[in-house]
Design an enzyme around this catalytic site. Sequence first.
Site, PDB file in Angstrom:
ATOM      1  N   CYS A 233      14.460  19.859 -30.105  1.00 44.29           N
ATOM      2  CA  CYS A 233      13.422  19.930 -31.145  1.00 44.29           C
ATOM      3  C   CYS A 233      13.443  21.344 -31.716  1.00 44.29           C
ATOM      4  O   CYS A 233      14.451  22.043 -31.600  1.00 44.29           O
ATOM      5  CB  CYS A 233      12.052  19.548 -30.582  1.00 44.29           C
ATOM      6  SG  CYS A 233      11.465  20.599 -29.234  1.00 44.29           S
TER       7      CYS A 233
ATOM      8  N   ASN B 285      11.317  23.741 -28.451  1.00 42.37           N
ATOM      9  CA  ASN B 285      11.608  23.379 -27.051  1.00 42.37           C
ATOM     10  C   ASN B 285      10.411  23.611 -26.131  1.00 42.37           C
ATOM     11  O   ASN B 285      10.569  23.965 -24.965  1.00 42.37           O
ATOM     12  CB  ASN B 285      12.859  24.126 -26.532  1.00 42.37           C
ATOM     13  CG  ASN B 285      13.385  23.621 -25.203  1.00 42.37           C
ATOM     14  OD1 ASN B 285      13.983  24.376 -24.433  1.00 42.37           O
ATOM     15  ND2 ASN B 285      13.202  22.361 -24.894  1.00 42.37           N
TER      16      ASN B 285
ATOM     17  N   CYS C  44       7.346  21.391 -26.906  1.00 39.25           N
ATOM     18  CA  CYS C  44       6.507  20.179 -27.023  1.00 39.25           C
ATOM     19  C   CYS C  44       7.343  18.897 -26.908  1.00 39.25           C
ATOM     20  O   CYS C  44       7.310  18.215 -25.878  1.00 39.25           O
ATOM     21  CB  CYS C  44       5.744  20.168 -28.347  1.00 39.25           C
ATOM     22  SG  CYS C  44       4.658  21.591 -28.588  1.00 39.25           S
ATOM     23  N   ARG C  45       8.065  18.558 -27.974  1.00 37.49           N
ATOM     24  CA  ARG C  45       8.714  17.245 -28.030  1.00 37.49           C
ATOM     25  C   ARG C  45       9.914  17.117 -27.095  1.00 37.49           C
ATOM     26  O   ARG C  45      10.022  16.137 -26.332  1.00 37.49           O
ATOM     27  CB  ARG C  45       9.130  16.926 -29.471  1.00 37.49           C
ATOM     28  CG  ARG C  45       7.953  16.680 -30.382  1.00 37.49           C
ATOM     29  CD  ARG C  45       8.376  16.702 -31.830  1.00 37.49           C
ATOM     30  NE  ARG C  45       8.801  18.039 -32.249  1.00 37.49           N
ATOM     31  CZ  ARG C  45       9.373  18.337 -33.402  1.00 37.49           C
ATOM     32  NH1 ARG C  45       9.608  17.366 -34.263  1.00 37.49           N
ATOM     33  NH2 ARG C  45       9.701  19.576 -33.692  1.00 37.49           N
ATOM     34  N   SER C  46      10.860  18.074 -27.151  1.00 42.92           N
ATOM     35  CA  SER C  46      12.074  17.875 -26.343  1.00 42.92           C
ATOM     36  C   SER C  46      11.813  17.980 -24.835  1.00 42.92           C
ATOM     37  O   SER C  46      12.418  17.212 -24.069  1.00 42.92           O
ATOM     38  CB  SER C  46      13.231  18.777 -26.793  1.00 42.92           C
ATOM     39  OG  SER C  46      12.908  20.131 -26.714  1.00 42.92           O
TER      40      SER C  46
ATOM     41  N   ASP D 187       6.041  16.412 -35.370  1.00 39.70           N
ATOM     42  CA  ASP D 187       5.781  17.697 -34.713  1.00 39.70           C
ATOM     43  C   ASP D 187       4.280  17.819 -34.435  1.00 39.70           C
ATOM     44  O   ASP D 187       3.478  17.828 -35.366  1.00 39.70           O
ATOM     45  CB  ASP D 187       6.254  18.817 -35.648  1.00 39.70           C
ATOM     46  CG  ASP D 187       6.104  20.195 -35.026  1.00 39.70           C
ATOM     47  OD1 ASP D 187       5.439  20.316 -33.972  1.00 39.70           O
ATOM     48  OD2 ASP D 187       6.654  21.143 -35.598  1.00 39.70           O
TER      49      ASP D 187
HETATM   50  P1  4NP Z   1       8.397  21.465 -30.687  1.00 41.32           P
HETATM   51  O1  4NP Z   1       7.039  21.963 -31.370  1.00 41.32           O
HETATM   52  O2  4NP Z   1       9.488  21.711 -31.708  1.00 41.32           O
HETATM   53  O3  4NP Z   1       8.149  20.036 -30.445  1.00 41.32           O
HETATM   54  O4  4NP Z   1       8.580  22.290 -29.429  1.00 41.32           O
HETATM   55  C1  4NP Z   1       6.859  23.226 -31.946  1.00 41.32           C
HETATM   56  C2  4NP Z   1       6.697  24.322 -31.127  1.00 41.32           C
HETATM   57  C3  4NP Z   1       6.466  25.576 -31.708  1.00 41.32           C
HETATM   58  C4  4NP Z   1       6.427  25.689 -33.085  1.00 41.32           C
HETATM   59  C5  4NP Z   1       6.609  24.584 -33.898  1.00 41.32           C
HETATM   60  C6  4NP Z   1       6.827  23.346 -33.321  1.00 41.32           C
HETATM   61  N1  4NP Z   1       6.161  26.973 -33.687  1.00 41.32           N
HETATM   62  O5  4NP Z   1       6.051  27.024 -34.911  1.00 41.32           O
HETATM   63  O6  4NP Z   1       6.079  27.963 -32.949  1.00 41.32           O
END
Ligand code: 4NP
Length: 167
Positions: free
Chosen positions: A10, A13, A15-17, A128
């Site tokens: 993602c 790294n 939340c989703r992955s 997201d």
């Molecule tokens: P992820 O979510 O891609 O599912 O881990 C996010 C984590 C952090 C951010 C955006 C999405 N950020 O903007 O810091």
Amino acid sequence: MKPTRILFVCLGNICRSPTAEAVMRHLVKQRGLDDRIHVDSAGTGGWHAGNPPDARSASVGAKRGIPLSGKARQVTTEDFDDFDFIVAMDRTNRDDLRALAPSLAARNKIHLLRDFSPAGAKDADVPDPYYGGPQGFDQVFDICLQACDGLLASVIQSVPPRATVTP
Ligand code: 4NP
């Protein structure tokens, strides 16, 4: 025999992955395939490198009995050698991975997670959840559970059956 390796990717790294990684590891263990299928995750961005999973994702995992683990890291070109399936959470992640892929063979390892979801439309994103409310994290978990089940079925087809042990 070398295990089949799956990398979920993602943006951050956190939340989703890591959610997909935990869910897939759980499904693989349930089927007794943990010696045959290895799972990891990474982010296209490196801002959160070294951080544990987001507390909101971790809390959903704990609530559902599938705890999240690991530390965030950024995806590398070497990952295209090390992994057999590189599974993007959304189309932007997929585009970023395609730009990073060092060869056509590497590019062909890239997939979109929801393409494996039996109920999912083709080309759908895992949304997201980072800037949204708590329900987004539950939704990510549900999507991962359903899509990882479909992905595992596809991966199992690519994993040869165990050699028969004769007495
Ligand atoms: P992820 O979510 O891609 O599912 O881990 C996010 C984590 C952090 C951010 C955006 C999405 N950020 O903007 O810091």
